[in-house]
Motif scaffolding. Structure first.
Motif, PDB file in Angstrom:
ATOM      1  N   THR A  59      47.784  -5.410 -34.022  1.00 42.64           N
ATOM      2  CA  THR A  59      48.112  -3.994 -34.216  1.00 42.64           C
ATOM      3  C   THR A  59      49.525  -3.845 -34.766  1.00 42.64           C
ATOM      4  O   THR A  59      49.764  -3.072 -35.699  1.00 42.64           O
ATOM      5  CB  THR A  59      47.957  -3.221 -32.890  1.00 42.64           C
ATOM      6  N   ARG A  60      50.472  -4.594 -34.208  1.00 39.15           N
ATOM      7  CA  ARG A  60      51.855  -4.550 -34.685  1.00 39.15           C
ATOM      8  C   ARG A  60      51.920  -4.960 -36.156  1.00 39.15           C
ATOM      9  O   ARG A  60      52.588  -4.296 -36.958  1.00 39.15           O
ATOM     10  CB  ARG A  60      52.726  -5.488 -33.845  1.00 39.15           C
TER      11      ARG A  60
ATOM     12  N   VAL B 261      48.415   2.462 -27.911  1.00 41.66           N
ATOM     13  CA  VAL B 261      49.101   2.313 -29.193  1.00 41.66           C
ATOM     14  C   VAL B 261      49.747   3.648 -29.532  1.00 41.66           C
ATOM     15  O   VAL B 261      49.074   4.685 -29.553  1.00 41.66           O
ATOM     16  CB  VAL B 261      48.110   1.917 -30.319  1.00 41.66           C
TER      17      VAL B 261
ATOM     18  N   ALA C  99      52.626  -1.129 -29.005  1.00 41.19           N
ATOM     19  CA  ALA C  99      51.308  -1.358 -28.397  1.00 41.19           C
ATOM     20  C   ALA C  99      51.577  -1.957 -27.023  1.00 41.19           C
ATOM     21  O   ALA C  99      52.268  -2.974 -26.914  1.00 41.19           O
ATOM     22  CB  ALA C  99      50.475  -2.298 -29.257  1.00 41.19           C
TER      23      ALA C  99
ATOM     24  N   LEU D 291      41.858   0.227 -36.223  1.00 44.87           N
ATOM     25  CA  LEU D 291      41.590   0.012 -34.796  1.00 44.87           C
ATOM     26  C   LEU D 291      40.108   0.188 -34.476  1.00 44.87           C
ATOM     27  O   LEU D 291      39.572  -0.483 -33.594  1.00 44.87           O
ATOM     28  CB  LEU D 291      42.416   0.977 -33.942  1.00 44.87           C
TER      29      LEU D 291
ATOM     30  N   ARG E  87      47.452  -6.758 -29.499  1.00 40.33           N
ATOM     31  CA  ARG E  87      48.747  -6.088 -29.705  1.00 40.33           C
ATOM     32  C   ARG E  87      49.486  -6.672 -30.904  1.00 40.33           C
ATOM     33  O   ARG E  87      50.068  -5.937 -31.693  1.00 40.33           O
ATOM     34  CB  ARG E  87      49.626  -6.163 -28.449  1.00 40.33           C
TER      35      ARG E  87
ATOM     36  N   GLU F 207      55.541  -5.002 -29.346  1.00 44.96           N
ATOM     37  CA  GLU F 207      54.511  -5.316 -28.357  1.00 44.96           C
ATOM     38  C   GLU F 207      55.181  -5.166 -27.008  1.00 44.96           C
ATOM     39  O   GLU F 207      56.196  -5.799 -26.746  1.00 44.96           O
ATOM     40  CB  GLU F 207      54.020  -6.753 -28.512  1.00 44.96           C
TER      41      GLU F 207
END
Length: 93
Positions: free
Chosen positions: A25-26, A48, A38, A64, A22, A92
């Motif tokens: 991804t952020r 997400v 996420a 991803l 997460r 997150e």
């Protein structure tokens, strides 16, 4: 010409919890200028949600699926929607 914003909803399957997925991804989403979140789910997936220009969302989706994420992503299931707005930053959850 600016792109019409879209919303990407992506469910990441695999070993994606407890590995920094997460956070990673952020970081990528913020680099791309996207808003969203996420969120871990009880079944082990991460959901997400990202909003912004479609090209930026497609880049996030490629990242991803790249195999270069923390943990292991086996599958990413996506849905494309119209942007809904109202999201500030990328969280997150």
């Amino acid at each position: 010409m600016t792109e019409t914003p879209v919303r990407l909803s992506a469910w990441a399957h695999g070993q994606v919890q407890g590995v920094g997925f997460r956070w990673w991804t952020r970081s990528r989403a913020l680099e791309l200028g996207l808003t969203g979140y996420a969120r871990n789910h009880r079944d082990g997936r991460v959901h997400v949600v990202a909003e912004g220009p479609r090209t930026a969302c497609e880049t996030l989706l490629s990242l991803l699926r790249s195999g270069d994420t923390p943990g292991r992503v086996d599958l990413v299931v996506t849905d494309w929607l119209d942007a809904q707005g109202g999201i500030i930053g990328f969280e997150e959850r």
